[in-house]
Design a protein around this motif. Sequence first.
Motif, mmCIF file in Angstrom:
data_model
loop_
_atom_site.group_PDB
_atom_site.id
_atom_site.type_symbol
_atom_site.label_atom_id
_atom_site.label_comp_id
_atom_site.label_asym_id
_atom_site.label_seq_id
_atom_site.Cartn_x
_atom_site.Cartn_y
_atom_site.Cartn_z
ATOM 1 N N ARG A 28 0.849 -1.198 0.000
ATOM 2 C CA ARG A 28 0.000 0.000 0.000
ATOM 3 C C ARG A 28 0.874 1.233 0.000
ATOM 4 O O ARG A 28 1.928 1.264 0.645
ATOM 5 N N TRP A 29 0.458 2.220 -0.712
ATOM 6 C CA TRP A 29 1.224 3.458 -0.897
ATOM 7 C C TRP A 29 1.474 4.181 0.426
ATOM 8 O O TRP A 29 0.570 4.353 1.233
ATOM 9 N N ILE A 30 2.706 4.624 0.600
ATOM 10 C CA ILE A 30 3.050 5.521 1.705
ATOM 11 C C ILE A 30 3.538 6.814 1.065
ATOM 12 O O ILE A 30 4.433 6.789 0.215
ATOM 13 N N GLY A 31 2.943 7.916 1.464
ATOM 14 C CA GLY A 31 3.277 9.190 0.796
ATOM 15 C C GLY A 31 4.416 9.930 1.463
ATOM 16 O O GLY A 31 4.193 10.923 2.129
ATOM 17 N N TYR A 32 5.659 9.464 1.278
ATOM 18 C CA TYR A 32 6.797 10.225 1.821
ATOM 19 C C TYR A 32 7.013 11.464 0.938
ATOM 20 O O TYR A 32 6.594 11.489 -0.232
ATOM 21 N N ASP A 33 7.681 12.488 1.533
ATOM 22 C CA ASP A 33 7.710 13.817 0.883
ATOM 23 C C ASP A 33 8.157 13.820 -0.575
ATOM 24 O O ASP A 33 7.495 14.390 -1.433
ATOM 25 N N SER A 34 9.304 13.184 -0.856
ATOM 26 C CA SER A 34 9.817 13.323 -2.233
ATOM 27 C C SER A 34 8.906 12.610 -3.227
ATOM 28 O O SER A 34 8.750 13.064 -4.360
ATOM 29 N N ALA A 35 8.258 11.533 -2.796
ATOM 30 C CA ALA A 35 7.339 10.841 -3.709
ATOM 31 C C ALA A 35 6.106 11.693 -3.969
ATOM 32 O O ALA A 35 5.604 11.755 -5.087
ATOM 33 N N VAL A 36 5.647 12.360 -2.923
ATOM 34 C CA VAL A 36 4.461 13.209 -3.100
ATOM 35 C C VAL A 36 4.790 14.366 -4.043
ATOM 36 O O VAL A 36 3.993 14.723 -4.907
ATOM 37 N N ARG A 37 6.009 14.889 -3.907
ATOM 38 C CA ARG A 37 6.404 15.990 -4.815
ATOM 39 C C ARG A 37 6.456 15.508 -6.262
ATOM 40 O O ARG A 37 5.986 16.176 -7.177
ATOM 41 N N ILE A 38 7.017 14.332 -6.462
ATOM 42 C CA ILE A 38 7.093 13.793 -7.829
ATOM 43 C C ILE A 38 5.678 13.550 -8.353
ATOM 44 O O ILE A 38 5.351 13.869 -9.495
ATOM 45 N N ARG A 39 4.847 13.000 -7.500
ATOM 46 C CA ARG A 39 3.471 12.732 -7.918
ATOM 47 C C ARG A 39 2.773 14.025 -8.337
ATOM 48 O O ARG A 39 2.075 14.061 -9.342
#
Length: 301
Positions: A28-39
């Motif tokens: 299941r997705w975990i929204g860590y900062d850099s991934a959220v920024r890329i998203r």
Amino acid sequence: MSKLDVGCFTVRPTPEMKVRLAAFREERWIGYDSAVRIREQIESLLDHPKTHRMPNLVLLGESNSGKSMILNSVRDRANPPYDLNAHKIELPVIMVQAPPSPDEGRMYTRIMESLGMHVASREPEDSKLRRIKVMCQHLNVKMLILDDFFNIAAGSIARRRKFLNALRNLSMELSIPIVLSGVPESQNILTADSSIANRFKPIFVRRWTEERIEEYATFVVSIRPRLELEKGMDILQRATLTRLLQFSEGLLGETVEILRLFASWAVRSGTEHVTGDMVTWENLHALGYVLPSDRTRHLER
Ligand SMILES: Nc1ncnc2c1ncn2[C@@H]1O[C@H](COP(=O)(O)OP(=O)(O)OP(=O)(O)O)[C@@H](O)[C@H]1O
Ligand SMILES: [Mg+2]
């Protein structure tokens, strides 16, 4: 440092244990900062006005670094839940795996299959393209994601060029942005053709290093409840996180796998507890873990 007794692995797990161990494998997705920024960067393309020259992206990162997880999250957030009674079905994001070789016909087939369309084995490419166009307009498709783009490295330069041209045409014909993803070497495929390269802006999913250890810690904090143990996991000491970074070689998929191995041991041994001093190379080795770089070295031999 405490040494694990791995004798428990010779005893069959009980049905209850099996259920818990299977739950550890759920993704299941975990929204860590850099991934959220890329998203966010990717999602901003969804609102781009339609032009003949749409902006495209290529997401680059080592295998197991979390690229597909980010792309899945983009797709799942954009697409409405499946509803048979919906008045009009919309599918803003199509996501398919790149075909195993630079074969545009197979790429079209994959896109059509993902849209639930029937494809005859000998259907000509221009017919496939025409039907994809109609269907995409009908479903209001706003983005095409092609995961594992490195697959197309398999072909000759001429074949790859033809494939890339087909991709560019697809983006122009449908007036939608295309997002590719692949290992860093994929960028070479794109830069081989300057007219393509400058249409795909690279975004990097980097390996984790000590510099970003705080953010890494937030990921580990979020993954812990998914690996539920009666007495929990005490693994947030800086020295433990540093070892985790080292053993995982800075890759999220490896970090999750290492934590799963320890959590599974804690369940099977009945200890129900993992502490920082257990996270040693010796213990990981005893649990059957092999460093990612050793795995590829073995394959290269
Ligand atoms: N945001 C996230 N939330 C939860 N788990 C994650 C996240 N990102 C990565 N992971 C973990 O890392 C694993 C590997 O991630 P993913 O499949 O996205 O890697 P990848 O970069 O696409 O690798 P490959 O290039 O081999 O396809 C996942 O199966 C998951 O366990
Ligand atoms: Mg992937």
